[in-house]
Design a protein around this motif. Structure first.
Motif, mmCIF file in Angstrom:
data_model
loop_
_atom_site.group_PDB
_atom_site.id
_atom_site.type_symbol
_atom_site.label_atom_id
_atom_site.label_comp_id
_atom_site.label_asym_id
_atom_site.label_seq_id
_atom_site.Cartn_x
_atom_site.Cartn_y
_atom_site.Cartn_z
ATOM 1 N N ILE A 205 5.349 0.238 8.342
ATOM 2 C CA ILE A 205 4.428 1.329 7.981
ATOM 3 C C ILE A 205 4.485 2.431 9.021
ATOM 4 N N VAL A 206 4.483 2.034 10.285
ATOM 5 C CA VAL A 206 4.499 3.013 11.372
ATOM 6 C C VAL A 206 5.806 3.801 11.370
ATOM 7 N N GLU A 207 6.917 3.113 11.174
ATOM 8 C CA GLU A 207 8.194 3.823 11.165
ATOM 9 C C GLU A 207 8.221 4.871 10.045
ATOM 10 N N ILE B 37 1.993 -4.927 4.219
ATOM 11 C CA ILE B 37 1.333 -4.126 5.244
ATOM 12 C C ILE B 37 1.895 -4.499 6.617
ATOM 13 N N ASN B 38 3.213 -4.679 6.638
ATOM 14 C CA ASN B 38 3.963 -4.888 7.872
ATOM 15 C C ASN B 38 3.811 -3.652 8.771
ATOM 16 N N SER C 62 -9.949 2.462 -0.200
ATOM 17 C CA SER C 62 -10.099 3.858 0.208
ATOM 18 C C SER C 62 -10.276 3.972 1.715
ATOM 19 N N THR C 63 -10.055 2.850 2.419
ATOM 20 C CA THR C 63 -10.132 2.883 3.878
ATOM 21 C C THR C 63 -8.721 2.983 4.443
ATOM 22 N N ALA C 64 -8.459 4.031 5.216
ATOM 23 C CA ALA C 64 -7.111 4.201 5.761
ATOM 24 C C ALA C 64 -6.847 3.151 6.833
ATOM 25 N N LEU C 65 -5.694 2.485 6.741
ATOM 26 C CA LEU C 65 -5.296 1.512 7.765
ATOM 27 C C LEU C 65 -4.602 2.204 8.932
ATOM 28 N N GLY D 137 0.842 -1.195 0.000
ATOM 29 C CA GLY D 137 0.000 0.000 0.000
ATOM 30 C C GLY D 137 0.869 1.234 0.000
ATOM 31 N N ARG D 138 0.270 2.369 0.360
ATOM 32 C CA ARG D 138 1.038 3.607 0.275
ATOM 33 C C ARG D 138 0.654 4.596 1.366
#
Ligand code: M7G
Length: 169
Positions: free
Chosen positions: A138-140, A133-134, A163-166, A77-78
């Motif tokens: 993603i958080v880092e 989607i590790n 279109s749902t933000a993770l 994802g992005r």
């Protein structure tokens, strides 16, 4: 002596000439694997704010096509940075800073980052594409982007084609 990068990267452009076929607009212009070759390119290319509306710049690890369907992208994802309200000069500097962060391996999880895109639109966007989607990766990356750039709104992480933000910061 040139300074090698840890990865080889390809510089792509989305030309926006072919109206009916998205993929036909993607042109792989050049690849680079040293700091010096990158700067040479940088000084010869238009900045994002000089592109036409509808065009994109895309910088991806060599071998990964800058599309959701690529094997390297399809499970990822992005992080999406919405740039409405951001001045053109600041957009250009965010773009060049993000490219440098990527090619300079400035993240603990740099191996999880596939590339970066800038879309020139009515509302410009920069997105950092990640291979999976590790959560840790993603958080880092999201935290670093949030702290580094002064943006008018929060940033969100989306799986491709969703279109749902993770995650949001
Ligand atoms: P965009 O250019 O990412 O953003 O997507 P925009 O809406 O601000 O212009 C526009 C459209 O391009 C999408 O709705 C898709 O039809 C197409 N498109 C964009 N991307 C990134 C892809 C992709 O990776 N694969 C395919 N097949 N189509 C895409």
């Amino acid at each position: 002596v040139k300074h090698p990068l840890q990865n080889e990267w390809s510089f792509w452009m989305f030309t926006n000439r072919e109206k009916d076929n998205w993929e036909a607009n993607l042109v792989e212009m050049v690849s680079f694997d040293t700091v010096e070759d990158y700067w040479c390119l940088y000084h010869h290319m238009k900045t994002p704010s000089e592109l036409d509306k509808g065009q994109d710049y895309l910088v991806f690890k060599k071998g990964i096509r800058p599309m959701w369907e690529d094997m390297g992208n399809k499970s990822g994802g992005r992080w999406l940075l919405m740039l409405d309200g951001v001045k053109p000069g600041y957009m250009d500097s965010i773009w060049s800073d993000v490219v440098l962060l990527l090619i300079g391996v400035n993240f603990e999880h740099s191996d999880e980052i596939n590339g970066v895109v800038v879309n020139i639109r009515d509302k410009n966007k920069i997105s950092i594409w990640m291979r999976s989607i590790n959560r840790k990766a993603i958080v880092e990356v999201g935290r670093k982007l949030r702290v580094r750039f002064r943006l008018p709104c929060r940033i969100h992480f989306y799986k491709h084609n969703s279109s749902t933000a993770l995650y949001s910061f």
